[in-house]
Design a protein around this motif. Structure first.
Motif, PDB file in Angstrom:
ATOM      1  N   HIS A  47      -9.305   5.857 -12.958  1.00  0.00           N
ATOM      2  CA  HIS A  47      -7.840   5.932 -12.854  1.00  0.00           C
ATOM      3  C   HIS A  47      -7.325   5.093 -14.015  1.00  0.00           C
ATOM      4  CE1 HIS A  47      -8.414   7.260  -8.605  1.00  0.00           C
ATOM      5  NE2 HIS A  47      -9.462   6.476  -8.714  1.00  0.00           N
ATOM      6  N   SER A  55       2.602   3.609  -8.196  1.00  0.00           N
ATOM      7  CA  SER A  55       2.267   4.844  -7.478  1.00  0.00           C
ATOM      8  C   SER A  55       0.812   5.245  -7.778  1.00  0.00           C
ATOM      9  CB  SER A  55       3.257   5.967  -7.798  1.00  0.00           C
ATOM     10  OG  SER A  55       3.241   6.215  -9.161  1.00  0.00           O
ATOM     11  N   ILE A  56       0.372   5.102  -9.032  1.00  0.00           N
ATOM     12  CA  ILE A  56      -1.023   5.474  -9.340  1.00  0.00           C
ATOM     13  C   ILE A  56      -1.990   4.481  -8.685  1.00  0.00           C
ATOM     14  CG2 ILE A  56      -2.703   5.882 -11.205  1.00  0.00           C
ATOM     15  CD1 ILE A  56      -0.525   7.923 -11.363  1.00  0.00           C
ATOM     16  N   SER A  58      -1.507   2.893  -5.856  1.00  0.00           N
ATOM     17  CA  SER A  58      -1.685   3.174  -4.425  1.00  0.00           C
ATOM     18  C   SER A  58      -2.464   4.463  -4.202  1.00  0.00           C
ATOM     19  CB  SER A  58      -0.384   3.144  -3.610  1.00  0.00           C
ATOM     20  OG  SER A  58       0.658   3.595  -4.321  1.00  0.00           O
ATOM     21  N   GLU A  59      -2.310   5.438  -5.099  1.00  0.00           N
ATOM     22  CA  GLU A  59      -3.151   6.655  -4.977  1.00  0.00           C
ATOM     23  C   GLU A  59      -4.628   6.310  -5.127  1.00  0.00           C
ATOM     24  OE1 GLU A  59      -2.313   9.897  -7.731  1.00  0.00           O
ATOM     25  OE2 GLU A  59      -0.214   9.770  -7.053  1.00  0.00           O
ATOM     26  N   ASN A  62      -6.679   5.380  -2.041  1.00  0.00           N
ATOM     27  CA  ASN A  62      -6.971   6.359  -0.977  1.00  0.00           C
ATOM     28  C   ASN A  62      -8.446   6.323  -0.586  1.00  0.00           C
ATOM     29  OD1 ASN A  62      -4.460   7.398  -0.580  1.00  0.00           O
ATOM     30  ND2 ASN A  62      -4.679   9.022  -2.120  1.00  0.00           N
TER      31      ASN A  62
END
Ligand SMILES: NC(=O)c1ccc[n+]([C@@H]2O[C@H](COP(=O)([O-])OP(=O)(O)OC[C@H]3O[C@@H](n4cnc5c(N)ncnc54)[C@H](O)[C@@H]3O)[C@@H](O)[C@H]2O)c1
Length: 313
Positions: A47, A55-56, A58-59, A62
């Motif tokens: 990432h 936002s990236i 927290s993605e 996952n």
């Protein structure tokens, strides 16, 4: 386990990624750039973003079980240039990360703090985890503040965590053109026949830990069920810059040119860590002597310079 290494393309992170892969874990890396000395690794999920991109980030969390937080946007020296940036980019964004870890019920959050910075100038050495905490740089204050937020989030929300306080790691893939890591920087200059800078008279004492020993400590701290949550990881011994220079002269077998400069204010002049707790609770033991580690690092740097291999995007 599903693991996320934040700062996984840096010096320490890249070695942690190797260890996690070799132990059969699924490895995600969050970093703003690729590794300096290797191409992206097969099997790692990358990432590539700035730590401030919430936002990236927290993605990337996952389905993760264990988070390793190794990003620092500053080093001791640069942190004092702009403390507001230091706090905003490190402390504030890390609190966001911890909130996400709570929300997503992450099983463990591992924070790589700093054994060289959180204690400040010790009253006695070796320094144990229970020694007074008096950081002398914005970097050290930020590291300690983040440690305190982990304690708070544990109390408030049950966040499980462990803190590793490394001494001065060195070894392959440390940036020899960077501004942290005296051994790599010295070697990079020596290999290019440039003079090295020594701040002070060379009597400053630090605790140099070889990278794979540090990684073994981080790994064991992350995967053990321990009574304590804070571990010093170092060699447990102090060496002066002059000691390092002497060993380098023996290993490198060429004349080393030195510029002595005035001691800098952010630097602690004598510190090495008490590693009894990690030995006792984690069954961890440093394996690589300073001269063996220096030889390996020198070999790596020479190979890099010879092949001119740098992968940076
Ligand atoms: N190297 C040392 O001497 C030492 C000693 C004690 C503690 N530490 C701590 O260990 C951790 C790792 O250190 P390292 O030596 O591997 O450093 P490093 O600079 O090699 O790696 C840090 C990684 O974080 C990434 N990064 C920095 N800012 C970022 C941002 N805003 N967004 C996304 N990625 C970002 C960098 O791209 C880099 O890949 C740091 O937290 C550092 O404070 C290092």
């Amino acid at each position: 386990m599903n693991t996320l290494v934040i700062g996984g393309n840096g010096f320490i992170g890249s070695h942690l990624v190797d260890r996690l892969l070799s132990e059969g874990h699924v490895v995600h890396v969050f970093d703003r750039q690729s590794e300096l000395y290797r191409k992206p690794l097969e099997g790692v999920i990358y990432h590539i973003q700035d730590f401030g991109n919430r936002s990236i980030l927290s993605e990337a969390l996952n389905n993760i079980d264990i988070v390793f937080h190794l990003i620092s946007t500053t080093v001791p020296k640069t942190s004092n240039y702009d403390p507001i940036f230091d706090v905003m980019s490190n402390v504030v964004e890390t609190i966001f990360l911890f909130e996400q870890c709570v929300e997503r019920k992450i099983k463990k959050t591992v924070f790589v703090s700093s054994g060289g910075a959180v204690y400040g100038t010790p009253t006695a050495v070796p320094v144990s985890e229970d020694s007074p905490l008096n950081p002398e740089s914005s970097y050290g204050i930020s590291k300690l503040t983040i440690e305190k937020y982990l304690e708070l989030f544990h109390r408030l929300y049950g966040l499980e965590y462990v803190i590793v306080r490394p001494s001065n790691p060195y070894g392959e893939r440390q940036n020899y053109e960077g501004n942290q890591g005296v051994i790599a920087v010295f070697m990079g200059k020596i290999a290019k026949n440039q003079a090295i800078d020594i701040w002070g008279d060379g009597s400053s004492i630090k605790d140099y830990v070889y990278i794979t020993d540090l990684i073994d400590g981080i790994y064991k701290a992350a995967f053990s069920n321990t009574k304590h949550r804070v571990f010093n990881i170092g060699s447990g011994a102090g060496h002066s810059i002059n000691d390092v220079l002497k060993l380098l002269t023996q290993i490198i077998e060429k004349k080393i040119l030195v510029n002595y400069k005035p001691q800098e204010a952010f630097d602690v002049s004598k510190i090495y860590l008490d590693i009894t707790r990690a030995r006792r609770e984690l069954g961890w033991e440093p394996q690589i002597s300073l001269d063996a580690g220096l030889s390996r690092t020198w070999e790596f740097i020479n190979l890099q310079l010879l092949e001119n291999k740098v992968y940076i995007s």
